[in-house]
Design a protein around this motif. Structure first.
Motif, PDB file in Angstrom:
ATOM      1  N   ALA A   1      -7.994   6.823   7.991  1.00  0.00           N
ATOM      2  CA  ALA A   1      -8.332   6.950   9.467  1.00  0.00           C
ATOM      3  C   ALA A   1      -9.049   8.552   9.494  1.00  0.00           C
ATOM      4  N   ARG A   2      -8.377   9.474   8.582  1.00  0.00           N
ATOM      5  CA  ARG A   2      -8.910  10.868   8.586  1.00  0.00           C
ATOM      6  C   ARG A   2     -10.300  10.968   7.968  1.00  0.00           C
ATOM      7  N   SER A   3     -10.661  10.147   7.045  1.00  0.00           N
ATOM      8  CA  SER A   3     -12.000   9.979   6.181  1.00  0.00           C
ATOM      9  C   SER A   3     -13.065   9.335   7.194  1.00  0.00           C
ATOM     10  N   ARG A   4     -14.022   9.443   6.536  1.00  0.00           N
ATOM     11  CA  ARG A   4     -15.414   8.928   7.031  1.00  0.00           C
ATOM     12  C   ARG A   4     -15.464   7.299   6.588  1.00  0.00           C
ATOM     13  N   VAL A   5     -14.813   7.070   5.476  1.00  0.00           N
ATOM     14  CA  VAL A   5     -15.071   5.708   4.704  1.00  0.00           C
ATOM     15  C   VAL A   5     -14.441   4.550   5.445  1.00  0.00           C
ATOM     16  N   ALA A   6     -15.157   4.174   6.473  1.00  0.00           N
ATOM     17  CA  ALA A   6     -14.902   3.126   7.543  1.00  0.00           C
ATOM     18  C   ALA A   6     -14.654   1.942   6.906  1.00  0.00           C
ATOM     19  N   VAL A   7     -15.486   1.449   5.906  1.00  0.00           N
ATOM     20  CA  VAL A   7     -15.229   0.134   5.455  1.00  0.00           C
ATOM     21  C   VAL A   7     -14.016   0.088   4.640  1.00  0.00           C
ATOM     22  N   HIS A   8     -13.549   1.137   3.910  1.00  0.00           N
ATOM     23  CA  HIS A   8     -12.290   0.901   3.412  1.00  0.00           C
ATOM     24  C   HIS A   8     -10.975   1.039   4.022  1.00  0.00           C
ATOM     25  N   LEU A   9     -10.982   1.653   5.549  1.00  0.00           N
ATOM     26  CA  LEU A   9     -10.184   1.600   6.506  1.00  0.00           C
ATOM     27  C   LEU A   9     -10.085   0.088   6.837  1.00  0.00           C
ATOM     28  N   ALA A  10     -11.117  -0.504   7.189  1.00  0.00           N
ATOM     29  CA  ALA A  10     -11.292  -1.716   7.657  1.00  0.00           C
ATOM     30  C   ALA A  10     -10.522  -2.853   6.670  1.00  0.00           C
ATOM     31  N   ARG A  11     -11.005  -2.626   5.249  1.00  0.00           N
ATOM     32  CA  ARG A  11     -10.374  -3.387   4.180  1.00  0.00           C
ATOM     33  C   ARG A  11      -8.666  -3.293   4.151  1.00  0.00           C
ATOM     34  N   THR A  12      -8.097  -1.985   4.473  1.00  0.00           N
ATOM     35  CA  THR A  12      -7.042  -1.816   4.434  1.00  0.00           C
ATOM     36  C   THR A  12      -6.262  -2.428   5.479  1.00  0.00           C
ATOM     37  N   HIS A  13      -6.892  -2.562   6.765  1.00  0.00           N
ATOM     38  CA  HIS A  13      -6.559  -3.521   7.897  1.00  0.00           C
ATOM     39  C   HIS A  13      -6.383  -4.685   7.588  1.00  0.00           C
ATOM     40  N   LEU A  14      -7.415  -5.024   6.801  1.00  0.00           N
ATOM     41  CA  LEU A  14      -7.448  -6.688   6.072  1.00  0.00           C
ATOM     42  C   LEU A  14      -6.348  -6.939   5.461  1.00  0.00           C
ATOM     43  N   VAL A  15      -6.057  -6.470   4.118  1.00  0.00           N
ATOM     44  CA  VAL A  15      -5.308  -6.790   3.264  1.00  0.00           C
ATOM     45  C   VAL A  15      -3.803  -6.580   3.786  1.00  0.00           C
TER      46      VAL A  15
END
Length: 921
Positions: free
Chosen positions: A791-805
């Motif tokens: 959430a502190r980074s700009r890589v939103a796709v990996h943030l979304a994937r973390t919410h997913l897994v």
């Protein structure tokens, strides 16, 4: 033909004339048109151009013609075309106006990119066409100087709604494969006349009786070529025409037409022939210059009388400019003269040319007048090469230096000029000429620095031709030669060698990357304060020689310097690619953002269209990881459009990365095609990229066994900027495909790298990967830790994937309410991004918790093309049409044309409503 027939003046050209007439009609109605007339010499291209000009009532007409002897003079063709319109230049944006002024030698300044000059020409033509439709015709375009041809090809591909008609006449097969910048534009191939039209044309110009067999022979040999039909009979006597007793001639048709012109020239008085030779050697068509030179050679003869005789012979016209009846007349006159006559004419033209306002053309004439080596002429050429290079005429600089090399009597100075000429030829995009000049330089006495520079140039040529490992040993040898002689140059060569070894990847020499890195670490420090290239080299060399962990501190230092200097350091463009790779390898999204922001901005401001597609592609990659897929798609489309204009190789990585994250089923085929193409260049890094992208795709679609296989293949070689990313994919695929041992091994490598990197991106992926392999109470803490970092980074796709897994894990733990919260967040994010496969995975998990989820619907905004969306966004931010046009390399009128389509699709009627409409949709 009737008088109303549009093609009545040109026998047998009804269809061609109709096409040309439609071009003008379209331009008058507000649609720009571009056409390339292509055909052999004498086939009628120039006559069709004259038909077009004759029908352009109410249009402003601008003309230029390529001249073979002028091909080395940078921007000469553009100057011909644009000089009469320069009164409108003060309406251009400042950077474009300045670029045009420097290119035309009107003012001094930093070297303009040839495509910035092209954008300036586009804006100039658009500005002129605001007042009246504009017809631009370029005859003999195969003889345009290279930068003019490239700039006009750029303009041709960006015209859309400017009321401009741009027509080129090009001789067929005059340029080799890959040399013609007009390839791909709309063409009209001009063929020969039908036999009945050919016979009628022949009869119209041959007085008296013609034997039927002679007529048929001439028609057959002319092959429908109108100029041949008009000129070949001039070489036959009345007896030969009537009785058919002339000898057959098997020479090429163009040669025979030239010889017909030569016979006509030979029959003229000496003074008239000499005047024609001066005109043939003077490419600009400057009447006053021609007359000054002719008077020097006249030896008492009447120049005015000679002009009248030349015009009466139907070979040339003297108006505001000098124009030969046909380009073959010019070549016939010049080739018929002996070398002494040519040199005398060029000497007279040099003396008649103003050394202040036209120094380059004066030096060029002096060079053609020289019969033997002459340091005075060679030195003048070398000085003009510097001036040409400052104006952006790298090709002209290379030509001047090459001729200067030939005319230099001193062996050492000749070798030094050959070195400079070789470098200029390479930078001008002519590696073959560069290799010839390298060979010439080696024939003279060279010092160690010059040997090293030549070796480095050979390596750079090898890398440009074939990106794989072939260049690495050459660059390594060059760096070794330069070490101790010029440590700054040596360090640059080592960084280039590292880049070559990285590109070769798994297809390169085993251990090559470490070998170069170890040698690079032994070179003394470069100039102080350290340059960008020095800090990058120190970090990368340490990383590749001693290991990722050991090199991380130095790379962090280098990347911090890049962030601090990105807006002001001119080396950013030069060393962009290794800097980009270093940032990717360190999971440094902040540097990615800063680096690409300034690279794109700098390339746009400079009009650096050779570099801009790379910057746009890398910026598009940043947008993908930020979850900004629409912005990424717009930049990919812009990059591809520019590459189509410049003719450079396409950069496909961002496009297929976007496909993979979207879950596009066509991704494997797309990445396979790209990898196969790159492998043919021995670019092994593309193989690693192919496997990584497939791993992303298959993890998104839930094909975990395929994802595991792809990720494992990606991790077989440590490709910088890919290997660390692939480790994260391998951990997820391994945990889902019952390959715990493979996942655990990947996690150990990931831990080492992520901890050394220390960025929130790296630590977020690490925490998620640990959670995937975790068991027990610590698992949830690791998922939350991953979310906090990402959430502190700009890589939103990996943030979304973390919410997913995390949500998938919660559901398996039978915590449905908590699972819905995470899965809903993941679905909304992924759905908004357009990551359809991952979003569908989240949707299926939500359905399993009992929640109803609607699939993503197609919205009005989705109907916008990528370019329309980009223009709408910029207009919504308050940019004016000229500002948008300057950024996207299109004209303001084309911007307005696209905006009208955007308004229709979004259901609005003004740009004031754009921002709200884009948000609502």
């Amino acid at each position: 033909m009737s008088d109303s027939d549009p093609g009545r003046r040109l026998r047998g050209r009804r269809d061609e004339c109709a096409v040309l007439d439609r071009l003008l009609a379209d331009a008058r109605s507000g649609r720009s048109q571009v056409l390339v007339l292509r055909g052999e010499a004498g086939i009628g291209k120039s006559a069709l151009v004259e038909h077009l000009v004759g029908g352009a009532a109410g249009c402003r007409i601008a003309r230029a013609a390529g001249v073979e002897s002028q091909m080395e003079l940078a921007f000469a063709g553009l100057h011909q075309l644009c000089a009469p319109m320069m009164e409108h230049a003060d309406r251009l944006p400042g950077a474009q106006r300045d670029a045009l002024a420097v290119a035309f030698g009107v003012s001094a300044g930093s070297t303009p990119d040839r495509f910035m000059v092209g954008l300036a020409v586009l804006s100039l033509l658009s500005e002129v066409a605001e007042h009246e439709p504009l017809l631009c015709v370029v005859d003999d375009a195969q003889w345009l100087d290279r930068v003019s041809a490239q700039a006009l090809a750029f303009v041709a591909r960006r015209l859309l709604a400017e009321r401009v008609t741009l027509v080129f006449a090009v001789r067929a097969q005059a340029l080799g494969p890959g040399e013609d910048p007009l390839v791909g534009l709309r063409e009209l191939v001009i063929g020969g006349l039908r036999d009945d039209d050919a016979r009628a044309l022949l009869d119209s110009v041959v007085p008296g009786r013609v034997d039927e067999r002679v007529r048929e022979r001439i028609v057959a040999e002319a092959r429908g070529n109108p100029l041949a039909l008009l000129e070949l009979p001039r070489g036959l006597t009345a007896v030969e025409l009537a009785g058919g007793f002339g000898r057959p001639d098997a020479r090429p048709l163009a040669s025979r037409i030239e010889q017909s012109f030569q016979r006509r020239v030979a029959s003229l008085p000496d003074a008239t022939r000499r005047l024609l030779l001066v005109a043939a050697a003077e490419p600009v068509g400057d009447v006053s210059l021609l007359r000054r030179a002719a008077r020097q050679l006249a030896d008492g003869a009447d120049v005015a009388k000679a002009e009248a005789e030349a015009e009466a012979a139907g070979l040339i016209e003297f108006g505001t400019r000098v124009r030969f009846r046909h380009p073959l007349v010019r070549s016939a006159v010049y080739r018929a003269a002996d070398p002494f006559e040519r040199r005398e004419v060029h000497r007279a033209l040099a003396e008649a040319t103003d050394p202040e306002s036209d120094a380059e053309r004066r030096a060029w004439h002096r060079a053609h007048a020289a019969a033997e080596p002459d340091e005075g002429v060679a030195g003048e050429l070398a000085r003009c090469a510097d001036q040409a290079q400052a104006r952006g005429g790298v090709a002209a600089a290379a030509a001047f230096l090459r001729r200067a090399t030939e005319l230099t009597p001193d062996p050492a100075r000749r070798a030094a000029r050959a070195v400079a000429a070789a470098r200029a030829a390479f930078e001008a995009g002519d590696p073959d000429a560069a290799m010839e000049l390298i060979a010439a330089a080696k024939m003279g006495p060279l010092d160690e620095l010059q040997h090293g520079l030549l070796a480095r140039l050979r390596g750079r040529i090898a890398f440009a031709r074939r990106r794989g490992g072939e260049a690495m040993p050459l660059l390594f040898d060059a760096a070794d030669r330069l070490a101790g002689v010029d440590d700054g140059q040596a360090r640059e060569a080592y960084l280039e060698a590292i880049g070559s070894a990285v590109a070769a990847g798994r297809l390169g020499e085993r251990g090559a990357l470490r070998k170069v890195a170890v040698a690079a670490r032994a070179v003394p420090p470069g100039p102080q304060p350290p340059r960008l290239v020095d800090t990058l080299l120190d970090g990368l060399a340490t990383s590749f020689a001693e290991g990722y962990v050991q090199g991380a501190p130095l790379l962090k230092h280098a990347l911090l310097a890049i962030r601090q200097q990105a807006g002001a350091n001119e080396d950013i463009m030069r060393w962009f690619w290794p800097a980009w790779l270093a940032a990717a390898d360190m999971w440094d999204d902040e540097t990615w953002l800063e680096l690409t922001t300034h690279a794109v901005r700098g390339a746009r401001e400079a009009g650096a269209l050779n570099f801009l597609p790379l910057a746009l592609t890398c910026r598009a990659v940043v947008h993908v990881y930020c979850g900004e897929f629409e912005e990424a798609a717009a930049l990919v489309e812009e990059s591809n459009a520019i590459l189509k204009v410049t003719g450079n190789s396409h950069l496909g990585y961002a496009r297929v990365l976007l496909q993979a994250w979207r879950g596009d089923a066509a991704t494997p085929a797309a990445v396979a095609a790209g990898a196969e193409w790159a492998s043919s260049w021995n670019e092994g890094r593309a193989i690693g990229g192919r496997h990584y992208l497939n791993a992303v795709l298959y993890n998104g679609t839930g094909q975990y066994q395929a994802a595991l296989s792809s990720a494992q293949q990606a991790c077989e070689y440590d490709d910088p900027g890919l290997f660390g990313f692939a480790l994260g994919e391998l951990v997820e695929a391994g945990t889902r495909a019952a390959a715990a041992n493979a996942a655990a091994a990947a996690l150990r490598q990931l831990e080492e790298r992520a901890n050394a990197s220390g960025t929130d991106w790296a630590l977020g992926v690490l925490a998620r990967s640990r959670a995937l392999l975790g068991d027990g109470p610590a698992t949830e803490r690791l998922y939350r830790e991953s979310i906090e970092h990402l959430a502190r980074s700009r890589v939103a796709v990996h943030l979304a994937r973390t919410h997913l897994v995390y949500g998938e894990w919660l559901r398996r733990e039978n915590r449905r309410r908590d699972a819905r919260e995470q899965l809903r967040t993941a679905y909304e994010m992924l759905n908004r991004f357009g990551a359809d496969a991952f979003a569908d995975r989240a949707r299926r998990e939500l359905l399993a918790t009992g929640e109803t989820v609607r699939r993503r619907t197609v919205e009005a905004r989705d109907a916008l093309t990528a370019q329309e969306a980009q223009i709408a966004r910029l207009a919504g931010e308050g940019r004016t049409n000229p500002e948008i046009g300057a950024e996207l390399f299109i004209s303001p009128r084309t911007v307005e044309w696209h905006l009208r389509k955007v308004y229709t699709k979004l259901g609005i009627d003004s740009r004031r409503k754009l921002r709200a409409a884009l948000v609502d949709h």
